[in-house]
Design a protein around this motif. Sequence first.
Motif, PDB file in Angstrom:
ATOM      1  N   LYS A  19       2.463  -4.070  -4.310  1.00 20.40           N
ATOM      2  CA  LYS A  19       3.134  -2.796  -4.493  1.00 20.40           C
ATOM      3  C   LYS A  19       3.215  -2.027  -3.182  1.00 20.40           C
ATOM      4  O   LYS A  19       2.232  -1.894  -2.456  1.00 20.40           O
ATOM      5  CB  LYS A  19       2.404  -1.950  -5.528  1.00 20.40           C
ATOM      6  N   VAL A  20       4.418  -1.517  -2.911  1.00 20.38           N
ATOM      7  CA  VAL A  20       4.651  -0.676  -1.747  1.00 20.38           C
ATOM      8  C   VAL A  20       5.130   0.684  -2.237  1.00 20.38           C
ATOM      9  O   VAL A  20       6.092   0.767  -2.995  1.00 20.38           O
ATOM     10  CB  VAL A  20       5.708  -1.310  -0.814  1.00 20.38           C
ATOM     11  N   THR A  21       4.439   1.724  -1.802  1.00 14.98           N
ATOM     12  CA  THR A  21       4.814   3.081  -2.159  1.00 14.98           C
ATOM     13  C   THR A  21       5.021   3.883  -0.881  1.00 14.98           C
ATOM     14  O   THR A  21       4.129   3.953  -0.036  1.00 14.98           O
ATOM     15  CB  THR A  21       3.729   3.759  -3.007  1.00 14.98           C
ATOM     16  N   VAL A  22       6.229   4.441  -0.748  1.00  9.05           N
ATOM     17  CA  VAL A  22       6.558   5.254   0.419  1.00  9.05           C
ATOM     18  C   VAL A  22       6.696   6.693  -0.055  1.00  9.05           C
ATOM     19  O   VAL A  22       7.645   7.035  -0.753  1.00  9.05           O
ATOM     20  CB  VAL A  22       7.841   4.769   1.103  1.00  9.05           C
ATOM     21  N   GLU A  29      13.018   5.196  -0.765  1.00  8.13           N
ATOM     22  CA  GLU A  29      13.767   4.247  -1.603  1.00  8.13           C
ATOM     23  C   GLU A  29      13.331   2.800  -1.403  1.00  8.13           C
ATOM     24  O   GLU A  29      13.794   1.910  -2.114  1.00  8.13           O
ATOM     25  CB  GLU A  29      15.270   4.368  -1.345  1.00  8.13           C
ATOM     26  N   ASP A  30      12.431   2.550  -0.476  1.00  9.62           N
ATOM     27  CA  ASP A  30      11.847   1.216  -0.314  1.00  9.62           C
ATOM     28  C   ASP A  30      10.678   0.994  -1.280  1.00  9.62           C
ATOM     29  O   ASP A  30      10.135  -0.113  -1.354  1.00  9.62           O
ATOM     30  CB  ASP A  30      11.342   1.005   1.110  1.00  9.62           C
ATOM     31  N   THR A  31      10.299   2.033  -2.000  1.00  8.01           N
ATOM     32  CA  THR A  31       9.205   1.925  -2.957  1.00  8.01           C
ATOM     33  C   THR A  31       9.540   0.919  -4.043  1.00  8.01           C
ATOM     34  O   THR A  31      10.589   1.021  -4.694  1.00  8.01           O
ATOM     35  CB  THR A  31       8.907   3.296  -3.580  1.00  8.01           C
ATOM     36  N   ALA A  32       8.673  -0.065  -4.229  1.00  6.30           N
ATOM     37  CA  ALA A  32       8.909  -1.127  -5.205  1.00  6.30           C
ATOM     38  C   ALA A  32       7.725  -2.083  -5.184  1.00  6.30           C
ATOM     39  O   ALA A  32       6.861  -1.993  -4.304  1.00  6.30           O
ATOM     40  CB  ALA A  32      10.189  -1.886  -4.871  1.00  6.30           C
ATOM     41  N   VAL A  33       7.726  -3.004  -6.129  1.00  5.39           N
ATOM     42  CA  VAL A  33       6.836  -4.151  -6.043  1.00  5.39           C
ATOM     43  C   VAL A  33       7.604  -5.241  -5.295  1.00  5.39           C
ATOM     44  O   VAL A  33       8.739  -5.563  -5.652  1.00  5.39           O
ATOM     45  CB  VAL A  33       6.401  -4.652  -7.427  1.00  5.39           C
ATOM     46  N   TYR A  34       6.974  -5.763  -4.258  1.00  3.78           N
ATOM     47  CA  TYR A  34       7.599  -6.778  -3.421  1.00  3.78           C
ATOM     48  C   TYR A  34       7.054  -8.150  -3.794  1.00  3.78           C
ATOM     49  O   TYR A  34       5.837  -8.341  -3.892  1.00  3.78           O
ATOM     50  CB  TYR A  34       7.348  -6.481  -1.948  1.00  3.78           C
ATOM     51  N   TYR A  35       7.966  -9.077  -3.958  1.00  2.00           N
ATOM     52  CA  TYR A  35       7.621 -10.432  -4.361  1.00  2.00           C
ATOM     53  C   TYR A  35       8.100 -11.429  -3.321  1.00  2.00           C
ATOM     54  O   TYR A  35       9.180 -11.272  -2.729  1.00  2.00           O
ATOM     55  CB  TYR A  35       8.286 -10.797  -5.689  1.00  2.00           C
ATOM     56  N   CYS A  36       7.318 -12.447  -3.160  1.00  2.00           N
ATOM     57  CA  CYS A  36       7.709 -13.595  -2.347  1.00  2.00           C
ATOM     58  C   CYS A  36       8.200 -14.685  -3.303  1.00  2.00           C
ATOM     59  O   CYS A  36       7.582 -14.924  -4.343  1.00  2.00           O
ATOM     60  CB  CYS A  36       6.485 -14.072  -1.558  1.00  2.00           C
ATOM     61  N   GLN A  88       7.765  -7.689   8.258  1.00  2.00           N
ATOM     62  CA  GLN A  88       7.422  -6.466   8.947  1.00  2.00           C
ATOM     63  C   GLN A  88       8.410  -5.392   8.527  1.00  2.00           C
ATOM     64  O   GLN A  88       9.622  -5.562   8.689  1.00  2.00           O
ATOM     65  CB  GLN A  88       7.480  -6.670  10.466  1.00  2.00           C
ATOM     66  N   MET A  89       7.888  -4.307   7.982  1.00  2.00           N
ATOM     67  CA  MET A  89       8.730  -3.229   7.467  1.00  2.00           C
ATOM     68  C   MET A  89       8.464  -1.976   8.279  1.00  2.00           C
ATOM     69  O   MET A  89       7.353  -1.437   8.257  1.00  2.00           O
ATOM     70  CB  MET A  89       8.440  -2.994   5.986  1.00  2.00           C
ATOM     71  N   ASP A  90       9.464  -1.531   8.998  1.00  2.00           N
ATOM     72  CA  ASP A  90       9.357  -0.328   9.821  1.00  2.00           C
ATOM     73  C   ASP A  90      10.302   0.747   9.299  1.00  2.00           C
ATOM     74  O   ASP A  90      11.223   0.458   8.533  1.00  2.00           O
ATOM     75  CB  ASP A  90       9.692  -0.651  11.281  1.00  2.00           C
ATOM     76  N   GLY A 121       0.823  -1.204   0.000  1.00  2.00           N
ATOM     77  CA  GLY A 121       0.000   0.000   0.000  1.00  2.00           C
ATOM     78  C   GLY A 121       0.850   1.243   0.000  1.00  2.00           C
ATOM     79  O   GLY A 121       2.061   1.192  -0.218  1.00  2.00           O
ATOM     80  N   LEU A 122       0.185   2.360   0.262  1.00  2.00           N
ATOM     81  CA  LEU A 122       0.838   3.664   0.325  1.00  2.00           C
ATOM     82  C   LEU A 122       1.075   4.020   1.793  1.00  2.00           C
ATOM     83  O   LEU A 122       0.145   3.945   2.611  1.00  2.00           O
ATOM     84  CB  LEU A 122      -0.037   4.715  -0.341  1.00  2.00           C
ATOM     85  N   VAL A 123       2.282   4.423   2.108  1.00  2.00           N
ATOM     86  CA  VAL A 123       2.617   4.783   3.489  1.00  2.00           C
ATOM     87  C   VAL A 123       3.566   5.974   3.460  1.00  2.00           C
ATOM     88  O   VAL A 123       4.349   6.140   2.516  1.00  2.00           O
ATOM     89  CB  VAL A 123       3.233   3.578   4.228  1.00  2.00           C
ATOM     90  N   GLN A 124       3.494   6.797   4.490  1.00  2.00           N
ATOM     91  CA  GLN A 124       4.397   7.950   4.583  1.00  2.00           C
ATOM     92  C   GLN A 124       5.778   7.511   5.058  1.00  2.00           C
ATOM     93  O   GLN A 124       5.918   6.488   5.734  1.00  2.00           O
ATOM     94  CB  GLN A 124       3.828   8.985   5.541  1.00  2.00           C
ATOM     95  N   PRO A 125       6.805   8.274   4.719  1.00  2.00           N
ATOM     96  CA  PRO A 125       8.144   7.962   5.235  1.00  2.00           C
ATOM     97  C   PRO A 125       8.124   7.850   6.761  1.00  2.00           C
ATOM     98  O   PRO A 125       7.487   8.651   7.445  1.00  2.00           O
ATOM     99  CB  PRO A 125       8.979   9.153   4.773  1.00  2.00           C
ATOM    100  N   GLY A 126       8.815   6.838   7.260  1.00  2.00           N
ATOM    101  CA  GLY A 126       8.818   6.564   8.691  1.00  2.00           C
ATOM    102  C   GLY A 126       7.731   5.621   9.141  1.00  2.00           C
ATOM    103  O   GLY A 126       7.737   5.162  10.290  1.00  2.00           O
ATOM    104  N   GLY A 127       6.812   5.313   8.262  1.00  2.00           N
ATOM    105  CA  GLY A 127       5.705   4.441   8.602  1.00  2.00           C
ATOM    106  C   GLY A 127       6.060   2.967   8.499  1.00  2.00           C
ATOM    107  O   GLY A 127       7.205   2.596   8.226  1.00  2.00           O
ATOM    108  N   SER A 128       5.040   2.134   8.700  1.00  2.00           N
ATOM    109  CA  SER A 128       5.231   0.680   8.711  1.00  2.00           C
ATOM    110  C   SER A 128       4.196  -0.019   7.842  1.00  2.00           C
ATOM    111  O   SER A 128       3.077   0.482   7.673  1.00  2.00           O
ATOM    112  CB  SER A 128       5.109   0.137  10.147  1.00  2.00           C
TER     113      SER A 128
END
Length: 127
Positions: free
Chosen positions: A122-125, A93-100, A86-88, A10-17
Amino acid sequence: QLHLVESGGGLVQPGGSLRLSCAASGFTLDDYAVGWFRQAPGKRREGVSCINYNHGYGDGHPDYADSVKGRFTITRDNTKNTVSLQMDSLKPEDTAVYYCGVVWRAPECAVTSVDYWGQGTKVTVSS
């Protein structure tokens, strides 16, 4: 049929989790090393974290890319047949599509060795 399904992006602000989950059907994740990978636009897919096969020569310990050490935590839940990330303290720069991805009974997770991939989440920071 064998399936891996990621969720939690999802979409999260910098510093978020965010907490990503990888759920398997048709096979048991405990038989595999399980890794999280990411691919940003225009870049190669890269390894983020791996929890290796925890029987035999493996010990189930987690590994992390230097860029995420201390911020991301990978865990296995064999009762649910899932692996979570868990991403804290997320950064833009963590913005990307994450795959398992899973590797049969392996001590590590290499992109070129993955046997099965999920479809990605998709993760968008961004602020």
